[in-house]
Design a protein around this motif. Structure first.
Motif, short mmCIF file in Angstrom:
data_model
loop_
_atom_site.label_atom_id
_atom_site.label_comp_id
_atom_site.label_asym_id
_atom_site.label_seq_id
_atom_site.Cartn_x
_atom_site.Cartn_y
_atom_site.Cartn_z
N LEU A 82 0.82 -1.16 0.09
CA LEU A 82 0.05 0.20 0.01
C LEU A 82 1.02 1.36 0.14
CD1 LEU A 82 -2.78 -0.79 2.76
CD2 LEU A 82 -3.15 -0.29 0.16
N ILE A 83 2.14 1.01 0.48
CA ILE A 83 3.06 2.22 0.72
C ILE A 83 3.73 2.54 -0.49
CG2 ILE A 83 4.90 3.26 1.94
CD1 ILE A 83 3.70 1.71 4.25
N PHE A 84 4.18 1.57 -1.13
CA PHE A 84 4.86 1.54 -2.52
C PHE A 84 4.16 1.67 -3.64
CE2 PHE A 84 7.75 -0.37 0.79
CZ PHE A 84 8.67 0.58 0.77
N ASN A 85 2.87 1.49 -3.90
CA ASN A 85 2.25 1.46 -4.91
C ASN A 85 1.20 2.42 -4.78
OD1 ASN A 85 3.34 -0.71 -6.22
ND2 ASN A 85 2.34 -1.94 -4.89
N VAL A 86 1.30 3.84 -5.36
CA VAL A 86 0.46 4.87 -5.17
C VAL A 86 -0.48 4.97 -6.32
CG1 VAL A 86 0.44 7.21 -4.60
CG2 VAL A 86 2.20 5.83 -3.81
#
Ligand code: SF4
Ligand code: SF4
Lengths: 309, 186
Positions: A82-86
């Motif tokens: 969730l943090i690395f794919n925006v």
């Protein structure tokens, strides 16, 4: 289930109780943070105990909430993606960042508040017993404590973001007529962020007051609580008149009328007014009911939006 | 010009045999109790002499303005080069936001992978290799027509130029790629 001759497979609820509790806890965290930080920033006679309760609740509530959220994922171990794919068009993607930063700031603030009496004591050389009185006096901030007020300001903005985000998360689902219902019919202005913001402040304040139960003068806070309850009643009337009555029927009717309306709003409002006017300390029953009502509200909204489609 | 794959369901030709439902389970190894496509009965409705009953094949509608793609926080849900909505299992965290957003109830969390799952038009195994989806090739009644909507010579383009294709829940503005031809049914 008989798909050959019938009824299609029963519609499964995608978001259940875990998500409702998560939204509730995020709201409490945001509301408690605002209570503590605004008191810290603007209060004349700062009740240290209240600030402390309001600063310690957010990290605990938000971390428990985030754990629930992660366990509710179909693939819990991949949560870091969730943090690395925006995706900038996804409210959840943006919210992930708001909540993560808020969590970090809330932790820092809780630490600063935890360290605060010590610094106070050093500053004017008094014993710990005198802290509550000393807190009233302005002491020049030194060292890390110089960060406390800036952190309170930044954290307040993030708390505001977190509380409204819990509403935007649902209202952004434009295909869901309940969640995306507009505010007073104004297109483009969703209703839920307002409701969840007010409920967040109200439940967060209530939880903080329970934590600061033996503080001497909380009349101001109790009055704020009364105003918030009144606004929430108004907002629910708006909601009731904006959406189909089908949402308030069936299995969810009891949850709404008994949990949200009676326990969450009407009883605490009456009791709170009685308590303030008669100078009775009714913090625990009033605030306890407000908190329970806030949880019922999240359950109701999360489920109602998915039951009737 | 980029392709745009679409499907037409000629409802009057569907006999409700569920061959598509089964073919999909074979082709895509869909877990027990879960379905990428199903064809429930609608009706019987009305009273004599106006009684109607038909079967409606339901799967992902391959929206061209897909709410699932918009809400997905990781871009796991995406459009491919031919307008097909797909889920990248590796990027999906299983947050179920897309399940709440899809107005057609087309998605589910795959019991085996934990990721969001739905019809893919059999993209990898068949359509990308020039074949039609498993449901279309197996359809007993000849009710399913698949092809590139933008190619005016394709069977589907011709069919849709002659018949009125309706989309489900048009009011949401999702612009589905599955057209239902109800002629002779309602
Ligand atoms: S039918 Fe549902 S899953 Fe398929 S593209 Fe449309 S919104 Fe997405
Ligand atoms: S469940 Fe997967 S595909 Fe659906 S919105 Fe979440 S990350 Fe995207």
């Amino acid at each position: 289930m008989d798909i050959t001759w019938g009824a299609s497979a029963s519609h499964e609820i995608a978001w259940g109780g875990m998500i409702a509790v998560y939204l509730f806890l995020a709201g409490i965290a945001a509301g408690a943070f605002l209570t503590a930080a605004l008191t810290d920033l603007f209060g004349k006679n700062r009740p240290a105990k209240l600030i402390r309760a309001g600063a310690y609740i957010p990290p605990i509530a938000i971390v428990v909430g985030l754990l629930l959220l992660v366990f509710d994922l179909g693939r819990p171990l991949s949560f870091w993606k969730l943090i690395f794919n925006v995706n900038f068009s996804s409210v959840m993607s943006l919210g992930t960042f708001i909540i993560s930063i808020f969590t970090a700031v809330a932790l820092v603030y809780a630490y600063l508040i935890w360290a605060w009496p010590v610094a106070q004591a050093r500053g004017i050389q008094i014993t710990v017993a005198g802290v509550e009185a000393a807190a009233a006096r302005e002491v020049p901030a030194s060292g890390l404590q110089a960060l406390r007020k800036p952190v309170a300001v930044v954290g307040s903005l993030l708390a505001f973001g977190t509380a409204t985000y819990t509403g935007f998360l649902l209202s952004a689902v434009s295909t869901n007529t309940f969640w995306s219902v507009p505010f007073l019919g104004i297109s483009g202005v969703p209703f839920l962020p307002f409701l969840f913001l007010v409920s967040a402040i109200s439940t967060g304040l209530a939880a903080t007051l329970i934590g600061a139960i033996d503080c001497s003068d909380l009349t101001l806070y109790k009055k704020v609580d009364i105003v918030l309850l009144a606004i929430e009643i108004l907002l629910l009337i708006i909601l009731y008149t904006s959406v189909s009555s089908a949402f308030f029927q069936g299995g969810l009717a009891n949850l709404f009328w008994i949990g949200v309306v009676v326990i969450g709003l009407l009883l605490p409002l009456i009791l709170a007014i009685y308590g303030v006017s008669k100078h009775k300390n009714l913090v625990v029953p009033v605030c306890g009911m407000v908190v329970v009502g806030g949880l019922a509200l999240r359950y109701f909204v999360v489920y109602a939006g998915q039951m009737v489609r | 010009m980029a392709k745009h794959y679409a499907m037409a369901v000629v409802v009057a030709k569907c006999i409700g045999c569920q061959a598509c439902t089964v073919a999909c389970k074979f082709q895509n190894n869909v877990p027990e109790g879960q379905y990428r496509t199903k064809t429930p009965v609608v009706g019987p409705k009305g009273t004599f002499p106006n009684v109607s009953m038909y079967f409606e094949k339901q799967a992902c509608q391959m929206c061209q303005n897909a709410p699932c793609v918009e809400v997905c926080p990781t871009k796991a849900s995406h459009y491919n080069e031919a307008g097909v909505v797909l889920v990248d299992v590796d990027k999906c965290v299983g947050c179920k936001y897309c399940l709440t957003a899809c107005p057609y109830d087309a998605r589910f969390i795959n019991k085996d992978t934990g990721a969001a799952d739905k019809c893919t038009f059999c993209w990898e195994a068949r359509v990308s290799k020039g074949q039609v989806p498993a449901c279309v090739s197996t359809c007993v009644g000849g009710a399913l027509v698949f092809g590139d909507e933008k190619d005016s010579n394709s069977e589907i383009a011709k069919l849709l130029s002659k018949n009125k294709g309706e989309v489900r829940k048009e009011e949401f503005g999702t612009r589905p790629s599955i057209y239902y031809i109800f002629e002779g049914v309602k």
